[in-house]
Design a protein around this motif. Sequence first.
Motif, PDB file in Angstrom:
ATOM      1  N   ALA A 172      48.240  26.759  10.654  1.00 60.52           N
ATOM      2  CA  ALA A 172      48.829  26.824  11.999  1.00 60.52           C
ATOM      3  C   ALA A 172      49.060  25.408  12.490  1.00 60.52           C
ATOM      4  CB  ALA A 172      47.919  27.582  12.958  1.00 60.52           C
ATOM      5  N   VAL A 173      50.264  25.164  12.988  1.00 61.48           N
ATOM      6  CA  VAL A 173      50.600  23.852  13.555  1.00 61.48           C
ATOM      7  C   VAL A 173      51.224  24.069  14.928  1.00 61.48           C
ATOM      8  CG1 VAL A 173      51.880  21.699  13.280  1.00 61.48           C
ATOM      9  CG2 VAL A 173      51.125  22.961  11.246  1.00 61.48           C
ATOM     10  N   SER A 174      50.667  23.421  15.935  1.00 67.10           N
ATOM     11  CA  SER A 174      51.269  23.496  17.269  1.00 67.10           C
ATOM     12  C   SER A 174      51.878  22.149  17.625  1.00 67.10           C
ATOM     13  CB  SER A 174      50.228  23.895  18.315  1.00 67.10           C
ATOM     14  OG  SER A 174      49.295  22.864  18.517  1.00 67.10           O
ATOM     15  N   THR A 175      53.006  22.215  18.329  1.00 67.39           N
ATOM     16  CA  THR A 175      53.713  21.015  18.783  1.00 67.39           C
ATOM     17  C   THR A 175      54.357  21.329  20.132  1.00 67.39           C
ATOM     18  OG1 THR A 175      55.747  21.736  17.689  1.00 67.39           O
ATOM     19  CG2 THR A 175      54.312  20.266  16.427  1.00 67.39           C
ATOM     20  N   PRO A 176      54.746  20.308  20.884  1.00 65.03           N
ATOM     21  CA  PRO A 176      55.446  20.593  22.141  1.00 65.03           C
ATOM     22  C   PRO A 176      56.742  21.367  21.909  1.00 65.03           C
ATOM     23  CG  PRO A 176      54.601  18.349  22.169  1.00 65.03           C
ATOM     24  CD  PRO A 176      54.385  18.874  20.769  1.00 65.03           C
ATOM     25  N   HIS A 177      57.518  20.995  20.871  1.00 62.86           N
ATOM     26  CA  HIS A 177      58.812  21.644  20.646  1.00 62.86           C
ATOM     27  C   HIS A 177      58.893  22.213  19.229  1.00 62.86           C
ATOM     28  CE1 HIS A 177      60.142  20.208  24.500  1.00 62.86           C
ATOM     29  NE2 HIS A 177      59.573  19.051  24.204  1.00 62.86           N
ATOM     30  N   ARG A 178      59.708  23.251  19.070  1.00 68.99           N
ATOM     31  CA  ARG A 178      59.598  24.074  17.875  1.00 68.99           C
ATOM     32  C   ARG A 178      60.027  23.436  16.561  1.00 68.99           C
ATOM     33  NH1 ARG A 178      63.706  25.749  20.953  1.00 68.99           N
ATOM     34  NH2 ARG A 178      65.723  26.325  20.069  1.00 68.99           N
ATOM     35  N   ALA A 179      61.010  22.561  16.573  1.00 70.81           N
ATOM     36  CA  ALA A 179      61.488  22.023  15.294  1.00 70.81           C
ATOM     37  C   ALA A 179      60.342  21.345  14.523  1.00 70.81           C
ATOM     38  CB  ALA A 179      62.635  21.040  15.528  1.00 70.81           C
ATOM     39  N   ASP A 180      59.533  20.582  15.243  1.00 72.84           N
ATOM     40  CA  ASP A 180      58.411  19.881  14.606  1.00 72.84           C
ATOM     41  C   ASP A 180      57.380  20.844  14.023  1.00 72.84           C
ATOM     42  OD1 ASP A 180      59.518  17.468  15.274  1.00 72.84           O
ATOM     43  OD2 ASP A 180      58.202  17.097  16.991  1.00 72.84           O
ATOM     44  N   ALA A 181      57.128  21.947  14.719  1.00 72.44           N
ATOM     45  CA  ALA A 181      56.125  22.897  14.231  1.00 72.44           C
ATOM     46  C   ALA A 181      56.552  23.469  12.886  1.00 72.44           C
ATOM     47  CB  ALA A 181      55.912  24.020  15.246  1.00 72.44           C
ATOM     48  N   PHE A 182      57.832  23.856  12.778  1.00 68.87           N
ATOM     49  CA  PHE A 182      58.331  24.401  11.515  1.00 68.87           C
ATOM     50  C   PHE A 182      58.228  23.358  10.400  1.00 68.87           C
ATOM     51  CE2 PHE A 182      60.434  27.572  14.212  1.00 68.87           C
ATOM     52  CZ  PHE A 182      60.313  28.716  13.442  1.00 68.87           C
ATOM     53  N   GLU A 183      58.664  22.134  10.696  1.00 66.19           N
ATOM     54  CA  GLU A 183      58.680  21.108   9.647  1.00 66.19           C
ATOM     55  C   GLU A 183      57.275  20.730   9.195  1.00 66.19           C
ATOM     56  OE1 GLU A 183      61.053  17.758  10.922  1.00 66.19           O
ATOM     57  OE2 GLU A 183      62.678  19.115  11.473  1.00 66.19           O
ATOM     58  N   ALA A 184      56.383  20.570  10.155  1.00 66.25           N
ATOM     59  CA  ALA A 184      55.025  20.150   9.805  1.00 66.25           C
ATOM     60  C   ALA A 184      54.293  21.252   9.043  1.00 66.25           C
ATOM     61  CB  ALA A 184      54.260  19.767  11.070  1.00 66.25           C
ATOM     62  N   CYS A 185      54.544  22.491   9.407  1.00 68.38           N
ATOM     63  CA  CYS A 185      53.885  23.610   8.714  1.00 68.38           C
ATOM     64  C   CYS A 185      54.382  23.695   7.270  1.00 68.38           C
ATOM     65  CB  CYS A 185      54.143  24.899   9.474  1.00 68.38           C
ATOM     66  SG  CYS A 185      53.198  26.297   8.879  1.00 68.38           S
ATOM     67  N   ARG A 186      55.669  23.519   7.112  1.00 64.27           N
ATOM     68  CA  ARG A 186      56.252  23.525   5.766  1.00 64.27           C
ATOM     69  C   ARG A 186      55.676  22.386   4.932  1.00 64.27           C
ATOM     70  NH1 ARG A 186      61.066  25.154   2.915  1.00 64.27           N
ATOM     71  NH2 ARG A 186      60.228  25.041   0.811  1.00 64.27           N
ATOM     72  N   TYR A 187      55.550  21.234   5.558  1.00 67.36           N
ATOM     73  CA  TYR A 187      54.950  20.078   4.888  1.00 67.36           C
ATOM     74  C   TYR A 187      53.536  20.433   4.410  1.00 67.36           C
ATOM     75  CZ  TYR A 187      52.958  15.425   4.263  1.00 67.36           C
ATOM     76  OH  TYR A 187      52.328  14.320   3.750  1.00 67.36           O
ATOM     77  N   ALA A 188      52.773  21.088   5.257  1.00 66.24           N
ATOM     78  CA  ALA A 188      51.377  21.401   4.927  1.00 66.24           C
ATOM     79  C   ALA A 188      51.272  22.285   3.689  1.00 66.24           C
ATOM     80  CB  ALA A 188      50.688  22.076   6.116  1.00 66.24           C
TER      81      ALA A 188
END
Lengths: 77, 77, 156, 156
Positions: free
Chosen positions: D97-113
């Motif tokens: 699970a990755v939370s961010t202020p805005h959605r684009a970052d959450a998708f990218e960081a989760c994929r990275y993980a």
Amino acid sequence: MIHVLLFAQLQEAVGKDSLELQFTSITVSDLKQMLKEEYNVLSIDQAMTAINEEYAQGDTVIRDGDTVAFIPPVSGG
Amino acid sequence: MIHVLLFAQLQEAVGKDSLELQFTSITVSDLKQMLKEEYNVLSIDQAMTAINEEYAQGDTVIRDGDTVAFIPPVSGG
Amino acid sequence: MRQSDFWITKNTISIESVVEKVVRPKAGAIDTFIGTVREFTKGKRTLFLEYQAYVPMAEKKLTQIGTEIKQQWPDAKTAIVHRIGHLDITDIAVVIAVSTPHRADAFEACRYAIERIKEIVPIWKKEHWEDGTMWIGDQKEQQTYPGGKPSEEDLT
Amino acid sequence: MRQSDFWITKNTISIESVVEKVVRPKAGAIDTFIGTVREFTKGKRTLFLEYQAYVPMAEKKLTQIGTEIKQQWPDAKTAIVHRIGHLDITDIAVVIAVSTPHRADAFEACRYAIERIKEIVPIWKKEHWEDGTMWIGDQKEQQTYPGGKPSEEDLT
């Protein structure tokens, strides 16, 4: 009879969440124009229109018995 | 004494999950070579090596008291 | 268990209840998007939010998004729930879950779903700030629709 | 509640327990990736799986992935749990699970993980098929490491 549904800022501007109008047929554009003048709701120009829960164009004719919803720019999510 | 940890296919090939070896110092490459010959585990060549839970290169020297883990290609997720 | 995989609710959303709708033997990957109520937006402090929906049409449009995903990613299965009513900071407003055999598709389809929600689903958010209230529109920062309608492409 | 946000468990994973670690007022978007046990891979039927981990190092490497995400997406908060032991078809193996202020970052960081998990976290999967078993390696389909080691880039 045409059933009109209003949401969000349109609902607050008109002061009602629905209207019953005595038309047998009217285009979307004409209905918008009529409501804009009657209720002074300029923001209806930014609203999309749905007839019976499907988006419709400005030249679509609304008929007796239809439910018309004015849909301000959405902000779900 | 060097503590060696084995996982997955390496663990099954050697038949143990750990070994205690009497070295005071040895390089990663030499230890791999030794285990490959002693236990006939060719797949150790594909394994990464960790010393005290951090990945290490082949020329790194393992010292008395270190824990060495051989890490076959991982498949988590 | 609820029949549909696309629904509007006035209650707290259970993430597991959405995910369980897309878990299946064919799938190895599930991506979920969870939208929560953020306290600060461009320096303005939100106290709470109010979501309103044209419920039957919103559920229809969520279902349509699922159909669109199925067309682009035939192996995908999607479930979406959106909450309406009063929501406090950190409350969950929306949960999307997409399962696919392989992970790249799950990420892409889930991202697609949230973008489409912000385009075509009749749900509105009213911000209650410290210093006033406002219905928020146009989150995608698109132009307004000169003809009072989105383009064909936006709607189909 | 458990102290760390990165852990290995032998028990069923509760998605909510991972998500609640990243919910916060600053975040408006949470992306989660859920890996489940798939029944068929390239036509072969899996009966069940067995995951093994070098637990202390695996938890260290999961924590490192969280640190890497923080470096690339400073506003992100990450939590990851991976299950080990016997897993049946559709069981959850991993939740990110990755939370961010805005959605684009959450998708990218989760994929990275999830990509990084498959590169650097010492966890192994043993497939139990109808007709045999095998430890699966190299899911990223990288070359083997000629020097018995990944490149600097892979590890740091």
